[in-house]
Motif scaffolding. Structure first.
Motif, PDB file in Angstrom:
ATOM      1  N   GLY A  65       0.768  -1.238   0.000  1.00 46.17           N
ATOM      2  CA  GLY A  65       0.000   0.000   0.000  1.00 46.17           C
ATOM      3  C   GLY A  65       0.797   1.284   0.000  1.00 46.17           C
ATOM      4  N   LYS A  66       2.090   1.210   0.194  1.00 48.14           N
ATOM      5  CA  LYS A  66       2.921   2.412   0.141  1.00 48.14           C
ATOM      6  C   LYS A  66       3.460   2.518  -1.273  1.00 48.14           C
ATOM      7  N   GLU A  67       2.822   3.370  -2.055  1.00 51.53           N
ATOM      8  CA  GLU A  67       3.134   3.398  -3.477  1.00 51.53           C
ATOM      9  C   GLU A  67       3.618   4.751  -3.968  1.00 51.53           C
ATOM     10  N   LEU A  68       3.985   5.634  -3.034  1.00 46.39           N
ATOM     11  CA  LEU A  68       4.512   6.934  -3.413  1.00 46.39           C
ATOM     12  C   LEU A  68       5.913   7.070  -2.844  1.00 46.39           C
ATOM     13  N   LEU A  69       6.895   7.123  -3.737  1.00 49.93           N
ATOM     14  CA  LEU A  69       8.298   7.155  -3.360  1.00 49.93           C
ATOM     15  C   LEU A  69       8.816   8.577  -3.492  1.00 49.93           C
ATOM     16  N   PHE A  70       9.454   9.056  -2.434  1.00 49.87           N
ATOM     17  CA  PHE A  70      10.055  10.382  -2.440  1.00 49.87           C
ATOM     18  C   PHE A  70      11.569  10.234  -2.455  1.00 49.87           C
ATOM     19  N   LYS A  71      12.180  10.774  -3.477  1.00 47.77           N
ATOM     20  CA  LYS A  71      13.637  10.705  -3.610  1.00 47.77           C
ATOM     21  C   LYS A  71      14.255  11.850  -2.822  1.00 47.77           C
ATOM     22  N   THR A  72      15.101  11.508  -1.864  1.00 49.64           N
ATOM     23  CA  THR A  72      15.788  12.530  -1.075  1.00 49.64           C
ATOM     24  C   THR A  72      17.068  12.949  -1.799  1.00 49.64           C
ATOM     25  N   PRO A  73      17.714  14.008  -1.346  1.00 50.42           N
ATOM     26  CA  PRO A  73      18.978  14.417  -1.979  1.00 50.42           C
ATOM     27  C   PRO A  73      20.113  13.404  -1.786  1.00 50.42           C
ATOM     28  N   LEU A  74      19.960  12.499  -0.826  1.00 48.60           N
ATOM     29  CA  LEU A  74      20.998  11.496  -0.595  1.00 48.60           C
ATOM     30  C   LEU A  74      20.856  10.342  -1.583  1.00 48.60           C
ATOM     31  N   GLN A  75      21.936   9.935  -2.164  1.00 43.35           N
ATOM     32  CA  GLN A  75      21.920   8.832  -3.109  1.00 43.35           C
ATOM     33  C   GLN A  75      21.464   7.558  -2.392  1.00 43.35           C
ATOM     34  N   HIS A  76      20.555   6.845  -2.993  1.00 44.66           N
ATOM     35  CA  HIS A  76      20.053   5.562  -2.487  1.00 44.66           C
ATOM     36  C   HIS A  76      19.268   5.691  -1.184  1.00 44.66           C
ATOM     37  N   PHE A  77      18.701   6.868  -0.904  1.00 49.98           N
ATOM     38  CA  PHE A  77      17.876   7.047   0.287  1.00 49.98           C
ATOM     39  C   PHE A  77      16.535   7.629  -0.142  1.00 49.98           C
ATOM     40  N   PHE A  78      15.471   6.884   0.101  1.00 54.92           N
ATOM     41  CA  PHE A  78      14.138   7.264  -0.325  1.00 54.92           C
ATOM     42  C   PHE A  78      13.170   7.171   0.847  1.00 54.92           C
ATOM     43  N   LEU A  79      12.077   7.894   0.756  1.00 55.25           N
ATOM     44  CA  LEU A  79      10.985   7.776   1.717  1.00 55.25           C
ATOM     45  C   LEU A  79       9.789   7.213   0.972  1.00 55.25           C
ATOM     46  N   LEU A  80       9.079   6.301   1.594  1.00 60.20           N
ATOM     47  CA  LEU A  80       7.957   5.629   0.949  1.00 60.20           C
ATOM     48  C   LEU A  80       6.692   5.890   1.759  1.00 60.20           C
ATOM     49  N   PHE A  81       5.652   6.382   1.098  1.00 64.78           N
ATOM     50  CA  PHE A  81       4.405   6.745   1.753  1.00 64.78           C
ATOM     51  C   PHE A  81       3.207   6.136   1.037  1.00 64.78           C
ATOM     52  N   SER A  82       2.139   5.955   1.791  1.00 66.23           N
ATOM     53  CA  SER A  82       0.840   5.672   1.187  1.00 66.23           C
ATOM     54  C   SER A  82       0.137   7.021   1.002  1.00 66.23           C
ATOM     55  N   GLU A  83      -0.891   7.053   0.207  1.00 61.86           N
ATOM     56  CA  GLU A  83      -1.665   8.287   0.013  1.00 61.86           C
ATOM     57  C   GLU A  83      -2.242   8.753   1.353  1.00 61.86           C
ATOM     58  N   ALA A  84      -2.723   7.817   2.155  1.00 62.15           N
ATOM     59  CA  ALA A  84      -3.300   8.160   3.467  1.00 62.15           C
ATOM     60  C   ALA A  84      -2.245   8.785   4.386  1.00 62.15           C
ATOM     61  N   GLU A  85      -1.020   8.299   4.330  1.00 66.40           N
ATOM     62  CA  GLU A  85       0.046   8.860   5.161  1.00 66.40           C
ATOM     63  C   GLU A  85       0.381  10.287   4.744  1.00 66.40           C
ATOM     64  N   ILE A  86       0.389  10.539   3.451  1.00 68.61           N
ATOM     65  CA  ILE A  86       0.659  11.901   2.976  1.00 68.61           C
ATOM     66  C   ILE A  86      -0.434  12.845   3.460  1.00 68.61           C
ATOM     67  N   LEU A  87      -1.685  12.422   3.367  1.00 75.27           N
ATOM     68  CA  LEU A  87      -2.790  13.255   3.843  1.00 75.27           C
ATOM     69  C   LEU A  87      -2.691  13.493   5.348  1.00 75.27           C
ATOM     70  N   GLU A  88      -2.361  12.450   6.105  1.00 67.67           N
ATOM     71  CA  GLU A  88      -2.218  12.574   7.551  1.00 67.67           C
ATOM     72  C   GLU A  88      -1.086  13.535   7.916  1.00 67.67           C
ATOM     73  N   LEU A  89       0.013  13.437   7.210  1.00 65.82           N
ATOM     74  CA  LEU A  89       1.161  14.301   7.452  1.00 65.82           C
ATOM     75  C   LEU A  89       0.842  15.750   7.093  1.00 65.82           C
ATOM     76  N   CYS A  90       0.182  15.965   5.983  1.00 65.99           N
ATOM     77  CA  CYS A  90      -0.208  17.326   5.581  1.00 65.99           C
ATOM     78  C   CYS A  90      -1.179  17.935   6.588  1.00 65.99           C
ATOM     79  N   ASP A  91      -2.136  17.149   7.064  1.00 67.10           N
ATOM     80  CA  ASP A  91      -3.068  17.638   8.084  1.00 67.10           C
ATOM     81  C   ASP A  91      -2.330  18.020   9.357  1.00 67.10           C
ATOM     82  N   LEU A  92      -1.367  17.205   9.769  1.00 63.61           N
ATOM     83  CA  LEU A  92      -0.572  17.485  10.962  1.00 63.61           C
ATOM     84  C   LEU A  92       0.168  18.816  10.816  1.00 63.61           C
ATOM     85  N   ILE A  93       0.787  19.019   9.673  1.00 58.47           N
ATOM     86  CA  ILE A  93       1.531  20.257   9.445  1.00 58.47           C
ATOM     87  C   ILE A  93       0.586  21.456   9.413  1.00 58.47           C
ATOM     88  N   THR A  94      -0.548  21.318   8.736  1.00 59.53           N
ATOM     89  CA  THR A  94      -1.524  22.405   8.661  1.00 59.53           C
ATOM     90  C   THR A  94      -1.995  22.809  10.052  1.00 59.53           C
TER      91      THR A  94
END
Length: 113
Positions: free
Chosen positions: A65-94
């Motif tokens: 279910g985690k199908e959104l990959l975020f490429k960080t500036p570090l080589q070979h280091f990525f963050l993986l999120f589900s759509e629900a996690e992105i929404l939850e994180l955005c709500d938290l920041i807001t």
């Protein structure tokens, strides 16, 4: 400066996350699940925009279910999120930004980006 010397003030707490402000270094600590970001206020706003607009995200088909990959500036280091996690994180920041702005209004001080 050692971690124990930092003076943090809680801004918002959720089951899987929290946001706090370190008054000595003026950083906002955004913790979500096993991630911790230490950001300036401007960077926190930028991070929210990146998440909302999915800037730098790629589709990453997976079986968990985690199908959104975020490429960080570090080589070979990525963050993986589900759509629900992105929404939850955005709500938290807001919500956190609203608390920060309200505190500045109540204290009658300028927001220091």
């Amino acid at each position: 400066m050692r971690h124990s010397e930092h003076q943090t003030q809680s801004i918002l707490e959720k089951e899987n996350a929290f946001v706090s402000h370190c008054t000595c270094c003026n950083q906002y600590n955004l913790s979500y699940k096993n991630l911790l970001f230490a950001l300036s206020l401007a960077e926190l706003r930028q991070f929210k925009a990146i998440m909302e607009e999915k800037i730098g995200f790629y589709e990453y088909p997976s079986s968990h279910g985690k199908e959104l990959l975020f490429k960080t500036p570090l080589q070979h280091f990525f963050l993986l999120f589900s759509e629900a996690e992105i929404l939850e994180l955005c709500d938290l920041i807001t919500e956190s930004l609203l608390v920060v702005e309200a505190r500045f209004i109540l204290s009658n001080t300028q927001i220091d980006e």
